[in-house]
Design a protein around this motif. Structure first.
Motif, PDB file in Angstrom:
ATOM      1  N   ALA B 110      -3.046   1.183   7.860  1.00 42.79           N
ATOM      2  CA  ALA B 110      -2.006   2.147   8.239  1.00 42.79           C
ATOM      3  C   ALA B 110      -0.606   1.532   8.193  1.00 42.79           C
ATOM      4  N   ARG B 111      -0.461   0.300   8.671  1.00 44.45           N
ATOM      5  CA  ARG B 111       0.866  -0.322   8.692  1.00 44.45           C
ATOM      6  C   ARG B 111       1.440  -0.404   7.275  1.00 44.45           C
ATOM      7  N   GLN B 112       0.641  -0.873   6.340  1.00 44.37           N
ATOM      8  CA  GLN B 112       1.160  -1.043   4.981  1.00 44.37           C
ATOM      9  C   GLN B 112       1.388   0.307   4.303  1.00 44.37           C
ATOM     10  N   HIS B 114       2.326   2.932   5.952  1.00 40.18           N
ATOM     11  CA  HIS B 114       3.565   3.380   6.588  1.00 40.18           C
ATOM     12  C   HIS B 114       4.772   2.739   5.903  1.00 40.18           C
ATOM     13  N   ASP B 115       4.675   1.435   5.622  1.00 40.58           N
ATOM     14  CA  ASP B 115       5.741   0.756   4.871  1.00 40.58           C
ATOM     15  C   ASP B 115       5.953   1.432   3.509  1.00 40.58           C
ATOM     16  N   LEU B 118       8.018   4.473   3.977  1.00 38.74           N
ATOM     17  CA  LEU B 118       9.420   4.178   4.288  1.00 38.74           C
ATOM     18  C   LEU B 118      10.159   3.669   3.053  1.00 38.74           C
ATOM     19  N   ARG B 119       9.449   2.997   2.161  1.00 39.74           N
ATOM     20  CA  ARG B 119      10.090   2.469   0.953  1.00 39.74           C
ATOM     21  C   ARG B 119      10.204   3.522  -0.151  1.00 39.74           C
ATOM     22  N   PRO B 223       6.207  -1.199  -4.299  1.00 41.58           N
ATOM     23  CA  PRO B 223       4.989  -1.676  -3.639  1.00 41.58           C
ATOM     24  C   PRO B 223       5.170  -2.009  -2.159  1.00 41.58           C
ATOM     25  N   ALA B 224       4.064  -1.911  -1.424  1.00 43.78           N
ATOM     26  CA  ALA B 224       4.012  -2.305  -0.009  1.00 43.78           C
ATOM     27  C   ALA B 224       2.595  -2.789   0.264  1.00 43.78           C
ATOM     28  N   GLY B 225       2.444  -4.090   0.507  1.00 43.00           N
ATOM     29  CA  GLY B 225       1.135  -4.643   0.845  1.00 43.00           C
ATOM     30  C   GLY B 225       0.112  -4.410  -0.255  1.00 43.00           C
ATOM     31  N   ILE B 226      -1.036  -3.816   0.117  1.00 39.26           N
ATOM     32  CA  ILE B 226      -2.093  -3.599  -0.876  1.00 39.26           C
ATOM     33  C   ILE B 226      -1.748  -2.471  -1.836  1.00 39.26           C
ATOM     34  N   THR B 228       0.073  -1.457  -4.578  1.00 39.49           N
ATOM     35  CA  THR B 228       0.890  -1.939  -5.695  1.00 39.49           C
ATOM     36  C   THR B 228       0.500  -1.183  -6.963  1.00 39.49           C
TER      37      THR B 228
END
Lengths: 345, 345
Positions: B110-112, B114-115, B118-119, B223-226, B228
């Motif tokens: 969820a955190r990634q 969410h990022d 936001l991006r 990209p954000a975390g996983i 990509t």
């Protein structure tokens, strides 16, 4: 803190277009073909076209000591040093404080530029905005906490645009400022370089004391109003492939200052439409050590591409920071790490 | 309000992978090669594979009247209709209320995600988030104001993914829900269609009662975390070239529901990497009248592309809405127009 205590030797060709577009600068030297638009507003002295003589240098040492004694924080000190033209490359300056890119434009274009930032927060993350015509007050107030702030002098160097064309650079904007200008402070990747250094991943350009390499790409800047058909600028730092996931992890929390990379590896060069990694469009070439690959972050020079693309749709002069010459804000890494996460927690 | 009072006839091939991945659905009909995963939770009746007999239809008319009498707002009524499988295409439903796309994933991702939102706020503008394991409460509370809300039933149709692969669609998620799922409600362009209609620019798919055409593009999702290597999805509405600036102006304020278009004109088709405008990747083809050109908006189906690209990096089942089958939220156009503008005013 790395401070250049001598005048910059950067010279700028001044064209008839600049003569026409700009009001006379206190720092210019009349009709010369090349001129350094710089002035020390602390001592009132025009900058010479070459390094100053020893007595001037001694004078600036005194100014520098005075600034150190009068400033209330490393960020405040960095702004005063910039204001008095004692700083060039701001990478590594005032560790822990967030640095900002700049765009200043007439208020009639401010709403659509604001939309552009909100639609493209990786390239254009907003750290603060000034009210029309007021160069001293930034919202939110936490961004700049000293009343002596002046948007027109506290960057080390500014770029001037008209109708989307770059006209030249100058040390201050006091005599070209108009009552309806709005300034946008945009997050800068220099802000997470302390964290990279702390993780044993110091950026190459800090080690070599050069300006980070920046490139035009094919990543579209999603349009807003008159700002259409622009693409993003990226900054580049070389790293070993086995370090990239750690580099991504370290920079990921810095959402408000470009966050994690937008691409990495040699295959990203072609995918992002970068012409030649060894010949950056802004800044200076970076040395690749054995086995290293380029890692690209979105860059706050991007708004200048939006201004270029808008061209004749923009009325009046537009100002930006000179790449590598940022404002040191009072935001700290801890503030923005939390702010950038939004409302998730 | 356009409501389909009969069961949908959409059938989905069920593969061994689905059998393996999904727990038995109350709405499935055993080992059939094709099955409509649908159930009416108001009357408890499984959906038949073809249109229901007249007495069932009459029963649903009664349900529909009961819902109308018990609902407290057009948005609430639309959610109840969706919950009881009386709605298919939500375009034009509950005018003035914002509609939402969906992604539900295990909390570890969820955190990634969410990022990622936001991006990439043009494709993935956040309208609300649920807490891990709680399908009834959305933050901020203004997004959904009725305690009977259930994230697992209040969309008309859901898609199921595992390891980035689309497995199938179903009418509800109650028997596949797990205690750590987090739901993300993402703005939908249906939200500004009322404004377009009000300006005399009614979208074609509303006039023809079809599902808006959607396409894969080459616009990178940063990209954000996983998450990509994904690209954006766009929706398309045909307009005359002379109307495009007005279309841009009308949709620009809706920053939180994709805002103004990301491209327009026939030249944008190639630039955005769209294969064939007449064969959309999702939704239904749209008719172009004489002289009209395509106008493209970012689309909330994009998160599903991020899930596809993440592939095996994602653990557990992931759920999304079926394109065109949205949630009607309690946000109104007036709320989000202001919220989306950020802190400029």
């Amino acid at each position: 803190m790395r401070v250049d205590k001598r005048w910059s030797t950067r010279l700028h060709a001044r064209s008839p277009a600049i003569e026409h577009a700009l009001s006379p600068s206190r720092g210019s030297s009349g009709g010369d073909a090349t001129v350094l638009w710089a002035i020390c507003f602390f001592c009132g002295e025009n900058s010479p076209p070459t390094f100053p003589p020893p007595d001037v240098e001694k004078g600036h040492d005194q100014i520098s000591r005075l600034i150190t004694s009068q400033s209330s924080s490393p960020a405040h000190e960095a702004r005063l040093q910039s204001r008095h033209n004692l700083v060039t490359n701001t990478s590594g300056l005032a560790p822990g404080y967030l640095q900002a890119n700049l765009l200043i434009l007439p208020s009639q274009h401010a709403r659509q530029f604001h939309d552009l930032c909100l639609r493209n927060p990786v390239s254009c993350p907003l750290l603060g905005i000034t009210s029309p015509g007021d160069p001293h007050t930034v919202r939110p107030a936490a961004c700049i906490q000293h009343p002596d702030f002046d948007l027109r002098t506290d960057f080390p160097m500014y770029r001037v645009y008209q109708h989307g064309k770059y006209l030249g650079s100058r040390r201050d904007l006091r005599d070209v400022w108009a009552d309806d200008y709005v300034g946008f402070l945009i997050g800068c990747s220099f802000s997470f370089e302390d964290a990279l250094t702390g993780a044993g991943l110091q950026p190459r350009h800090q080690k070599t004391n050069t300006i980070v390499a920046m490139y035009r790409t094919n990543i579209p800047l999603l349009p807003a109003g008159i700002f259409t058909n622009a693409t993003c600028i990226v900054s580049m730092r070389p790293y070993r492939p086995e370090d990239i996931e750690r580099v991504r992890d370290v920079t990921r929390p810095y959402l408000a200052t470009h966050g994690e990379p937008v691409g990495w590896g040699w295959e990203a060069v072609e995918r992002l439409g970068i012409r030649d990694v060894h010949h950056p469009d802004f800044g200076q070439p970076q040395v690749f050590e054995e086995g290293e690959v380029p890692v690209f972050w979105a860059c706050g020079v991007t708004p200048q591409m939006a201004v270029e693309a808008a061209g004749d749709k923009m009325e009046g002069l537009v100002f930006a920071h000179e790449p590598g010459h940022m404002l040191v804000t009072d935001w700290k890494a801890g503030d923005l790490e939390q702010l950038g996460k939004g409302s998730f927690d």
